[in-house]
Design an enzyme around this catalytic site. Sequence first.
Site, PDB file in Angstrom:
ATOM      1  N   ASP A  56       4.989  -9.575   5.799  1.00 50.91           N
ATOM      2  CA  ASP A  56       3.945 -10.424   4.811  1.00 50.91           C
ATOM      3  C   ASP A  56       4.822 -11.238   3.594  1.00 50.91           C
ATOM      4  O   ASP A  56       4.357 -12.284   3.179  1.00 50.91           O
ATOM      5  CB  ASP A  56       2.746 -10.005   4.476  1.00 50.91           C
ATOM      6  CG  ASP A  56       2.006  -9.325   5.632  1.00 50.91           C
ATOM      7  OD1 ASP A  56       2.184  -9.563   6.785  1.00 50.91           O
ATOM      8  OD2 ASP A  56       1.087  -8.218   5.358  1.00 50.91           O
ATOM      9  N   GLU A  60      -3.701 -15.976   8.871  1.00 46.30           N
ATOM     10  CA  GLU A  60      -4.920 -15.287   9.175  1.00 46.30           C
ATOM     11  C   GLU A  60      -5.776 -15.224   7.968  1.00 46.30           C
ATOM     12  O   GLU A  60      -7.111 -15.006   8.061  1.00 46.30           O
ATOM     13  CB  GLU A  60      -4.720 -13.947   9.756  1.00 46.30           C
ATOM     14  CG  GLU A  60      -4.006 -13.060   8.627  1.00 46.30           C
ATOM     15  CD  GLU A  60      -3.401 -11.623   9.270  1.00 46.30           C
ATOM     16  OE1 GLU A  60      -4.011 -11.372  10.332  1.00 46.30           O
ATOM     17  OE2 GLU A  60      -2.686 -10.910   8.510  1.00 46.30           O
ATOM     18  N   THR A 104       7.856  -5.527   4.660  1.00 45.43           N
ATOM     19  CA  THR A 104       6.692  -6.190   5.101  1.00 45.43           C
ATOM     20  C   THR A 104       6.895  -7.431   5.823  1.00 45.43           C
ATOM     21  O   THR A 104       7.765  -8.258   5.157  1.00 45.43           O
ATOM     22  CB  THR A 104       5.557  -6.526   4.287  1.00 45.43           C
ATOM     23  OG1 THR A 104       4.510  -7.140   4.807  1.00 45.43           O
ATOM     24  CG2 THR A 104       6.089  -7.095   2.915  1.00 45.43           C
ATOM     25  N   HIS A 151       0.465  -9.414  16.941  1.00 43.35           N
ATOM     26  CA  HIS A 151       1.573  -8.411  16.660  1.00 43.35           C
ATOM     27  C   HIS A 151       2.988  -8.820  17.191  1.00 43.35           C
ATOM     28  O   HIS A 151       4.052  -8.070  17.091  1.00 43.35           O
ATOM     29  CB  HIS A 151       1.273  -7.109  17.239  1.00 43.35           C
ATOM     30  CG  HIS A 151       0.251  -6.223  16.462  1.00 43.35           C
ATOM     31  ND1 HIS A 151      -0.894  -6.783  16.766  1.00 43.35           N
ATOM     32  CD2 HIS A 151       0.476  -5.638  15.509  1.00 43.35           C
ATOM     33  CE1 HIS A 151      -1.967  -6.236  15.489  1.00 43.35           C
ATOM     34  NE2 HIS A 151      -1.005  -5.342  15.058  1.00 43.35           N
ATOM     35  N   LEU A 152       3.092  -9.864  17.953  1.00 39.73           N
ATOM     36  CA  LEU A 152       4.550 -10.448  18.561  1.00 39.73           C
ATOM     37  C   LEU A 152       5.388 -10.606  17.160  1.00 39.73           C
ATOM     38  O   LEU A 152       6.735 -10.400  17.346  1.00 39.73           O
ATOM     39  CB  LEU A 152       4.270 -11.660  18.991  1.00 39.73           C
ATOM     40  CG  LEU A 152       3.766 -11.668  20.697  1.00 39.73           C
ATOM     41  CD1 LEU A 152       3.518 -13.027  21.034  1.00 39.73           C
ATOM     42  CD2 LEU A 152       4.528 -10.962  21.493  1.00 39.73           C
ATOM     43  N   ARG A 197      -2.375 -32.523  23.178  1.00 40.67           N
ATOM     44  CA  ARG A 197      -3.459 -31.947  22.699  1.00 40.67           C
ATOM     45  C   ARG A 197      -3.131 -31.392  21.324  1.00 40.67           C
ATOM     46  O   ARG A 197      -2.083 -31.669  20.789  1.00 40.67           O
ATOM     47  CB  ARG A 197      -3.520 -30.457  23.322  1.00 40.67           C
ATOM     48  CG  ARG A 197      -4.284 -30.518  24.835  1.00 40.67           C
ATOM     49  CD  ARG A 197      -3.917 -28.995  25.410  1.00 40.67           C
ATOM     50  NE  ARG A 197      -4.845 -29.295  26.724  1.00 40.67           N
ATOM     51  CZ  ARG A 197      -4.572 -28.395  27.560  1.00 40.67           C
ATOM     52  NH1 ARG A 197      -3.710 -27.297  27.775  1.00 40.67           N
ATOM     53  NH2 ARG A 197      -5.475 -28.416  28.809  1.00 40.67           N
ATOM     54  N   GLY A 202       0.974  -1.140  -0.166  1.00 36.63           N
ATOM     55  CA  GLY A 202      -0.178   0.046  -0.103  1.00 36.63           C
ATOM     56  C   GLY A 202       0.797   1.093   0.108  1.00 36.63           C
ATOM     57  O   GLY A 202       0.477   2.280  -0.952  1.00 36.63           O
ATOM     58  N   ARG A 230      -6.372 -26.160  21.640  1.00 40.71           N
ATOM     59  CA  ARG A 230      -5.914 -24.946  21.794  1.00 40.71           C
ATOM     60  C   ARG A 230      -5.570 -23.918  20.857  1.00 40.71           C
ATOM     61  O   ARG A 230      -4.861 -24.429  19.915  1.00 40.71           O
ATOM     62  CB  ARG A 230      -5.081 -24.739  23.174  1.00 40.71           C
ATOM     63  CG  ARG A 230      -5.382 -25.587  24.602  1.00 40.71           C
ATOM     64  CD  ARG A 230      -6.672 -24.769  25.321  1.00 40.71           C
ATOM     65  NE  ARG A 230      -6.791 -25.281  26.408  1.00 40.71           N
ATOM     66  CZ  ARG A 230      -7.756 -26.237  26.690  1.00 40.71           C
ATOM     67  NH1 ARG A 230      -8.588 -26.674  25.571  1.00 40.71           N
ATOM     68  NH2 ARG A 230      -7.878 -26.818  27.733  1.00 40.71           N
TER      69      ARG A 230
END
Length: 361
Positions: free
Chosen positions: A141, A236, A139, A285-286, A176, A118, A279
């Site tokens: 990303d 995400e 970034t 943001h870490l 788990r 952007g 879980r």
Amino acid sequence: MASKRIAVLTSGGDCPGLNAVIRGVVHAAAHHNWEVIGFTDGYEGMLSPVRYRILDTGATDGIMQLGGTILGTTNKGRFVAKIGHGNKATLDPAIINEAKETLDGLGIEAVVCIGGDGSLSTAQQLFENGINTIGVPKTIDNDIQATATTFGFDSAVSCVVDSMDKLYTTARSHKRCMVIEVMGRYAGWIALHGGLAGGADVILIPEIPFDPAKVCEVVKDREANGYFTTMIVVAEGAKRSDGSYVTKDAQGRKGEAALGGIGDYVAKMIAENTGKETRCTVLGHLQRGGDPTATDRILGTSFGVAAVDLIAGGKFGHMVSFRNEKITSVPIIDAVSHLKNVLPDSQMVKTCRGVGIKFGD
Ligand code: F6P
């Protein structure tokens, strides 16, 4: 007396390595006897009330190893040039004119714009309107075309791997299933690299839509074969086979949907359909915080020095880039025309499949 004045600014989400670029720009400019000023709060610093700092080599002493950006940044405001999944937004001509007046008034001949997709689109629009911009891709990303990698990515991946190492020990103790939601917007690079290096059993990324039933099958099969812990990394922006994203806010900043919540969705779905105790941890943001890795310090410094070389060569409207193991440059327009996504048949995906990692497809 400096022979030229240039500016540098950081824009968009912060990431580790930004300060390394700033330091690289300042040191390289000093070799030319140029003065550097740093606008604060991204492009907004060029607008009234104008905000900047004079950056000499002393001002950048000891900053390379610091996360974040000493100049501050923003991923909203009046310079937003892209909305959501690549939709262009045209900058207000009055804003561009005000920025030009600021630059003329301060005698600034070029602006190094350090930003993601952007923010580089903003740099491109400013260039098209007569401002000498140089782009530096940043970034976590890693989704910018025309560069093999961006600084910040390696630090984010390291965060994912460190977190997975910790989560695995507790997951294994309790037998788990552990879901780890990572950032990356509409690209799966962080999930793919972090998942592979962190020992994931399942990686879900936007580029390979997943079938929830198949993810549950993986957990059940592992259980049946004596593997009582399953580590699942979810980007995400991971999509279900019907093409839908999970969003936490349908109308987030800049009018685009805010991604997030897919980790909880996957964890709940597994618990409900398999009975397995599951879980979810959202790394959030870490992944953007903390010190840059050595790789990001080196890449950031190299980009900063290369940006000054581009100014010296008059290559405005270009972005520094890392390709074929070399620092080079490309027109900014080529870098922002579309996002760089993971190719489902790439070597990296094949390697993952080779060690038994499932993608839910
Ligand atoms: O683009 C970097 C990034 O961290 C994405 O991975 C994430 O979706 C987004 O920024 C988060 O933005 P914000 O800091 O505004 O929550």
